[in-house]
Design an enzyme around this catalytic site. Structure first.
Site, mmCIF file in Angstrom:
data_model
loop_
_atom_site.group_PDB
_atom_site.id
_atom_site.type_symbol
_atom_site.label_atom_id
_atom_site.label_comp_id
_atom_site.label_asym_id
_atom_site.label_seq_id
_atom_site.Cartn_x
_atom_site.Cartn_y
_atom_site.Cartn_z
ATOM 1 N N LYS B 76 0.871 -1.189 0.000
ATOM 2 C CA LYS B 76 0.000 0.000 0.000
ATOM 3 C C LYS B 76 0.899 1.228 0.000
ATOM 4 O O LYS B 76 1.941 1.240 0.699
ATOM 5 C CB LYS B 76 -0.893 -0.025 1.241
ATOM 6 C CG LYS B 76 -1.897 1.132 1.332
ATOM 7 C CD LYS B 76 -2.805 0.965 2.552
ATOM 8 C CE LYS B 76 -3.822 2.115 2.647
ATOM 9 N NZ LYS B 76 -4.707 1.971 3.828
ATOM 10 N N SER B 151 -9.687 2.439 3.218
ATOM 11 C CA SER B 151 -8.793 3.131 2.325
ATOM 12 C C SER B 151 -7.849 2.214 1.526
ATOM 13 O O SER B 151 -7.176 2.705 0.620
ATOM 14 C CB SER B 151 -7.937 4.124 3.114
ATOM 15 O OG SER B 151 -7.135 3.441 4.035
ATOM 16 N N SER B 175 -10.092 -0.042 7.383
ATOM 17 C CA SER B 175 -9.526 0.097 6.039
ATOM 18 C C SER B 175 -8.834 -1.129 5.464
ATOM 19 O O SER B 175 -8.403 -1.078 4.317
ATOM 20 C CB SER B 175 -8.557 1.283 5.997
ATOM 21 O OG SER B 175 -9.279 2.486 6.106
#
Lengths: 95, 484
Positions: B76, B151, B175
């Protein structure tokens, strides 16, 4: 809870943000919506509990007072917007 | 090769069925061909990946192959990666190239993993739909007009579309778990303090936690073995032994008590989601676990408490982005104040600015006690609910999300509608507990996730329960159309 335009301007200053005058009403409406959500906390009975700032008890670990970091000035300055000699430069702030 | 699980790829590499260069090339090609459909990956590290794969093959040939030697993964774009742009999904860091690796990245490097690139995400991890990224939204591989969740939407979509066997992710209010649910994959948020936050760009420091995303619980266990570690550079890192999370995957669940919170099955839960979750719970009962109705009475306060605490911490953490030492700086600032204000207003998106202002408001004089102080007390109420529940149950289960993936733009202009997407996940972060989402059904061709919450540092049991479910069901093997 509705948040006033003067409060938005003060918040923007504290947050170091710039809010366009054309959007202040919109910003105010959306912030007010969030504050209405969080106002639900006021109905909670918290008389028996303390504030906690982390999910469970943790103590701050201490370490020996010895230098462990190396000088990485060059690496840090390489990614800076503007530098002069060993310094990070910014617009003039003192007359 | 992309249909193999990470565990199968580890074995394939060790048995020399294929090389890491072959495997890495395969996934790089898939990213090149398919990523335009999803926008899940925003930086591809092709040369680095092939170089790392080649070195991994040499180690395997020499008989020295650590746990993940040669396995390609994505990170990420919230984890600092030395020499590789780390944007956090924001214009503010579009030009930021970190001079160091996050500990999570170092751990994977130590264990021989190959980094394919960095995944898209909601800006500064603030969002539940991956619609706030500076690099554009991510499309859910199951329905291209729908969100992947956020997210960690890029990581979730990439794993679902088999662009990589696994990806790292982070979870502050859901998330990891929410995008895992919406994309039909497995994702785990460990106990707070289990995985180092050093080099993980901070959103809310008392809530953030890094974790793995993959297609199976077994894969998540393998990844967590690498991710979890004590780190003296993170003052909240817990110095306790990291167990082998794979060792207990096959333990029987007979006799385990599973708490079902009544508050998680009330108004607002999509009927199809509820049916899928109830069916999944019946599978655990069939394996000999006992379902026990419990109550988490302060559940309804978790979203309000979170939207004081998280923005307050974010307003402090994001004050470092000022255009001075790194990141975006506005053009031609007339003075220092102008530089701060224009840099931040031009560099941050609308949602980030909104949360900074909410946080500033809640911490400001005259409001601190009523908002921040009160939220910190409610946090203890929420934590106490879980502590009480775990006196009588071993795990807690329920839906991860109130509904399957929603269409882009469907939450309208009211931010609160989006915030309520995390209604079942947020309390776990406030209490610091481990939580996981695994696929448990489909509704209208979109995945449904089952959330499994464990007691502190009991990731082994969470993963064990998830793995046992995946031995008798096949939801986790299903793939979206158009990914071949």
């Amino acid at each position: 809870m509705a948040i006033k335009q003067t409060e938005i301007e003060k918040l923007a200053t504290l947050s170091r943000l710039q809010i366009d005058e054309k959007t202040i009403a919109d910003v105010s409406e959306r912030l007010s919506s969030v504050l209405s959500l969080v106002d639900q906390l006021q109905g909670a009975d918290t008389s028996s509990v303390k504030q906690i700032s982390r999910p469970y008890h943790q103590s701050q670990r201490l370490r020996d007072d010895v230098v462990t970091e190396s000088n990485q000035r060059d690496a840090f300055q390489e990614i800076a917007p503007d530098t002069h000699s060993d310094l990070f430069t910014v617009p003039k702030m003192i007359d | 090769m992309h249909n193999h699980t990470l565990a199968e790829l580890v074995n394939g590499l060790r048995n020399k069925t294929f090389t890491s260069v072959e495997l890495t090339t395969h996934f790089l090609t898939r990213i090149e061909q398919l990523n335009p459909n999803y926008n899940a990956v925003i930086t591809v590290t092709r040369d680095q990946a092939l170089d790392a794969a080649s070195k991994a093959d040499q180690r395997i040939a020499a008989g020295d192959s650590p746990a993940l030697c040669g396995v390609p993964i994505l990170h990420k774009d919230i984890f600092c990666t030395h020499g590789v742009r780390t944007s956090c999904g924001s214009k503010m860091l579009d030009n930021f190239v970190p001079p160091y690796n996050a500990t999570v990245v170092e751990n994977f490097h130590r264990d021989g993993a190959v980094m394919l690139g960095k995944t898209n995400m909601d800006e500064f991890a603030m969002g539940s739909s991956n619609e706030t990224s500076f690099y554009g939204p991510v499309n859910n591989p199951w329905a291209l007009d729908s969100v992947p969740g956020g997210s960690s939407g890029g990581s979730a979509a990439a794993v679902a579309a088999r662009l990589a066997p696994a990806a790292t992710a982070t979870d502050t209010g859901g998330s990891i778990r929410q995008p895992a649910a919406l994309c039909g994959i497995s994702g785990l948020k460990p106990t707070y303090g289990r995985v180092s936050r050093w080099g993980m760009i901070a959103f809310a420091s008392s809530l953030d936690q890094a974790g793995p995303m993959a297609r199976t619980a077994e894969d998540c266990a393998i990844l967590l073995n690498s991710m979890a570690s004590f780190d003296d550079k993170d003052s909240t890192s817990v110095d306790s032994v990291v167990p082998d999370y794979c060792a207990s995957l096959n333990n029987p669940l007979k006799g385990k008590k599973i708490g079902i919170p009544r508050e998680y099955f009330s108004e607002g839960l999509h009927a199809g989601t509820e049916r899928a979750v109830q069916k999944a719970l019946a599978e655990f009962e069939a394996q000999g676990a006992k379902l026990v109705e419990i109550s988490l009475p302060s559940s309804a306060l978790s979203v309000p408490a979170y939207y004081v605490i998280a923005p307050a911490e974010a307003s402090a953490n994001l004050s470092r982005f000022d255009g001075v030492k790194y990141g975006y700086r506005c053009d031609n600032p007339k003075d220092l104040q102008d530089m701060y204000c224009r840099t931040r207003s031009e560099g941050f998106g609308e949602e980030v600015q909104r949360r900074i202002m909410i946080g500033t408001y809640c911490l400001s004089a005259g409001y601190y006690d009523a908002y921040y102080g009160k939220a910190q007390q409610v946090r203890q109420l929420i934590q106490q609910d879980f502590v009480e529940a775990f006196k009588s149950v071993d795990l807690i289960m329920g839906p991860t999300c109130p509904s399957p993936a929603f269409k882009f733009g469907s939450k309208g202009d009211d931010p609160v509608a989006m915030y309520l997407e995390d209604i079942y996940t947020i309390a776990t972060n406030l209490a610091g507990l481990p939580g996981m989402s695994i696929p448990c059904g489909m509704v209208d061709s979109k995945p449904v996730g089952l959330q499994i919450i464990g007691n502190y540092f009991d990731e082994s049991l969470v993963l064990n329960a998830a793995h046992q479910f995946q031995q008798i069901t096949d939801w986790h093997t299903q793939a979206p159309e158009g990914i071949e």
